[in-house]
Design a protein around this motif. Structure first.
Motif, PDB file in Angstrom:
ATOM      1  N   UNK A  51       0.704  -1.228   0.343  1.00 35.87           N
ATOM      2  CA  UNK A  51      -0.186  -0.066   0.227  1.00 35.87           C
ATOM      3  C   UNK A  51       0.591   1.215  -0.219  1.00 35.87           C
ATOM      4  N   UNK A  52       2.283   1.112   0.869  1.00 33.95           N
ATOM      5  CA  UNK A  52       2.491   2.775   0.781  1.00 33.95           C
ATOM      6  C   UNK A  52       3.281   2.664  -0.080  1.00 33.95           C
ATOM      7  N   UNK A  53       3.865   1.622  -1.172  1.00 36.35           N
ATOM      8  CA  UNK A  53       4.619   1.822  -2.441  1.00 36.35           C
ATOM      9  C   UNK A  53       3.780   2.064  -3.351  1.00 36.35           C
ATOM     10  N   UNK A  54       2.579   2.232  -3.362  1.00 36.90           N
ATOM     11  CA  UNK A  54       0.766   2.855  -4.772  1.00 36.90           C
ATOM     12  C   UNK A  54       1.199   4.096  -4.081  1.00 36.90           C
ATOM     13  N   UNK A  55       1.084   4.466  -3.004  1.00 37.14           N
ATOM     14  CA  UNK A  55       1.308   6.176  -3.157  1.00 37.14           C
ATOM     15  C   UNK A  55       2.965   6.672  -3.473  1.00 37.14           C
ATOM     16  N   UNK A  56       4.424   5.505  -3.182  1.00 41.17           N
ATOM     17  CA  UNK A  56       5.215   6.616  -3.693  1.00 41.17           C
ATOM     18  C   UNK A  56       6.059   6.056  -4.612  1.00 41.17           C
ATOM     19  N   UNK A  57       5.537   4.943  -5.795  1.00 36.59           N
ATOM     20  CA  UNK A  57       6.155   4.989  -6.958  1.00 36.59           C
ATOM     21  C   UNK A  57       6.454   5.725  -8.172  1.00 36.59           C
ATOM     22  N   UNK A  58       5.837   7.011  -8.076  1.00 34.24           N
ATOM     23  CA  UNK A  58       5.639   8.194  -8.608  1.00 34.24           C
ATOM     24  C   UNK A  58       6.660   8.573  -8.769  1.00 34.24           C
ATOM     25  N   UNK A  59       7.884   8.267  -7.684  1.00 37.56           N
ATOM     26  CA  UNK A  59       8.978   9.162  -7.008  1.00 37.56           C
ATOM     27  C   UNK A  59      10.215   8.469  -7.722  1.00 37.56           C
ATOM     28  N   UNK A  60      10.148   6.860  -7.814  1.00 39.39           N
ATOM     29  CA  UNK A  60      11.003   6.357  -9.110  1.00 39.39           C
ATOM     30  C   UNK A  60      10.742   6.401 -10.055  1.00 39.39           C
ATOM     31  N   UNK A  61       9.196   6.331 -10.246  1.00 39.99           N
ATOM     32  CA  UNK A  61       9.247   6.186 -12.024  1.00 39.99           C
ATOM     33  C   UNK A  61       9.540   6.799 -12.648  1.00 39.99           C
ATOM     34  N   UNK A  62       8.700   7.927 -12.136  1.00 41.47           N
ATOM     35  CA  UNK A  62       8.919   9.553 -13.124  1.00 41.47           C
ATOM     36  C   UNK A  62      10.315  10.554 -13.172  1.00 41.47           C
TER      37      UNK A  62
END
Length: 386
Positions: A334-345
């Motif tokens: 769940x945490x990574x769903x909100x944080x993934x934009x950092x590593x992806x974009x």
């Protein structure tokens, strides 16, 4: 449990008269300090790798600016963790939520700042490792634009997502440190537009969304042109899955030679992540790379110059320490769903404190266009003063 792995015996004075003269800092045990081991949260890494001969770029930059280094801090093993629990070094305390995790992998750095043991601290952020502990410990914490800061002397994990970040308890100190590390004066101008990520607020727990509402309303009054929009049209879960695919693959590439040569000891969750990275099919990697491309395009669309986007940093406050793996796994996801934009974009993201859920902190994140890191710092200053 101390947040330091190398504490009082390690003190290096900064340059007298610099802009950070009088401040103290700690460095996550992924940053090289000349003559001292870089442990990476794993005893075999320190034992099987030579002592560094020079300071990491970020450490030297703070020393040159006048801050004094007062210790190296605990990290999740090889930075592969998001909650801050280390099987070898223990779990640093979260003074803002006793009995609960500090967040990781920059756990010791966040804990040291939150306890007042130093004014600021260096961390790293690949999948959320500064943003999450900032949220859980009630701190300011930034993941800068990917590629903006030199990473010399910082132990890598997944290079296409790795960044250096930092923490502070108050916005003014945070701005002083940010000006040094960003090598840019903090501007006087505020954003001209605000996008509220409705899917991110919907994904977070209702208690978290309600707790952040007053802070979000203050932001609305500071920034004109507020609108609502969807952050991730394919779904936050799809973005999270893509980051969970790409990051372990790169981590395995980073540590493969060491693992195969020295057969180091790992906690189960860390070993599992590396095995998953090694076993990821090429088709899954290709899909994740396409999602990353899509995420980058989406952030470019949402964030023209002068615009910031707001979302909860984490979907909930810090969980209790010592939870069993079956309870931890869905929380990490769940945490990574909100944080993934950092590593992806790769856009800059700053977590701002100021909300509580059942007495435990949660942060509000602001995201800006690539290179607009200083605009986020200025906004945090204005929010603290509002």
């Amino acid at each position: 449990m101390s947040p330091f792995v190398q504490g009082p015996a390690l003190r290096i004075e900064g340059r007298a008269g610099g802009p950070l003269d009088g401040l103290t800092f700690a460095a996550k045990d992924l940053f090289d300090v000349a003559g001292h081991p870089t442990g990476g949260g794993n005893p075999d890494w320190a034992r099987q790798n030579p002592l560094p001969a020079r300071n990491a770029w970020a450490v030297q930059a703070l020393l040159d600016a006048g801050a004094a280094l007062v210790g190296k801090t605990v990290t999740d093993e090889v930075s592969l963790g998001i909650l801050g629990e280390n099987a070898f070094d223990g779990t640093p305390p979260n003074p803002a939520a006793p009995g609960h995790v500090p967040g990781g992998s920059s756990s010791g750095s966040a804990s040291a700042v939150a306890q007042g043991l130093c004014d600021t601290a260096l961390g790293t952020d690949t999948g959320g490792s500064v943003r999450v502990p900032a949220s859980f410990c009630g701190l300011y914490g930034i993941r800068p634009t990917h590629g903006r800061l030199r990473l010399d002397g910082m132990m890598p994990q997944a290079p296409s997502s790795d960044t250096t970040g930092w923490f502070a308890r108050d916005a003014r100190t945070f701005a002083r440190v940010s000006a040094v590390l960003l090598e840019e004066e903090i501007p006087d101008t505020l954003p001209t537009g605000l996008v509220i990520a409705t899917d991110a607020f919907g994904f977070a727990g209702p208690e978290t969304a309600a707790a952040l509402a007053p802070l979000l309303n203050r932001l609305r009054h500071l920034v004109p042109g507020t609108r609502e929009d969807i952050l991730a049209p394919p779904g936050l879960a799809a973005w999270g899955r893509a980051q969970r695919t790409l990051q372990p693959v790169e981590a395995w590439d980073t540590f493969r030679t060491w693992v195969e040569r020295d057969n180091p000891r790992f906690a189960f969750s860390v070993a599992r992540a590396l095995v998953m990275g090694a076993a990821t099919p090429e088709a899954e990697r290709g899909w994740a790379a396409l999602v990353r491309q899509e995420a980058r395009g989406r952030l470019r669309h949402l964030l023209p110059p002068g615009t910031v986007l707001a979302l909860p940093t984490t979907p909930f406050p810090a969980p209790a320490t010592g939870l069993p793996l079956p309870a931890l796994n869905p929380l990490r996801d769940q945490i990574l769903c909100l944080c993934a934009l950092g590593g992806l974009a790769g856009h800059p993201q700053l977590s701002i404190p100021g909300a509580l859920v059942d007495g435990r902190p949660v942060g509000l994140s602001l995201v800006a266009a690539r290179g607009a890191d200083a605009l986020l710092v200025r906004t945090a200053l204005a929010l603290e003063q509002a």
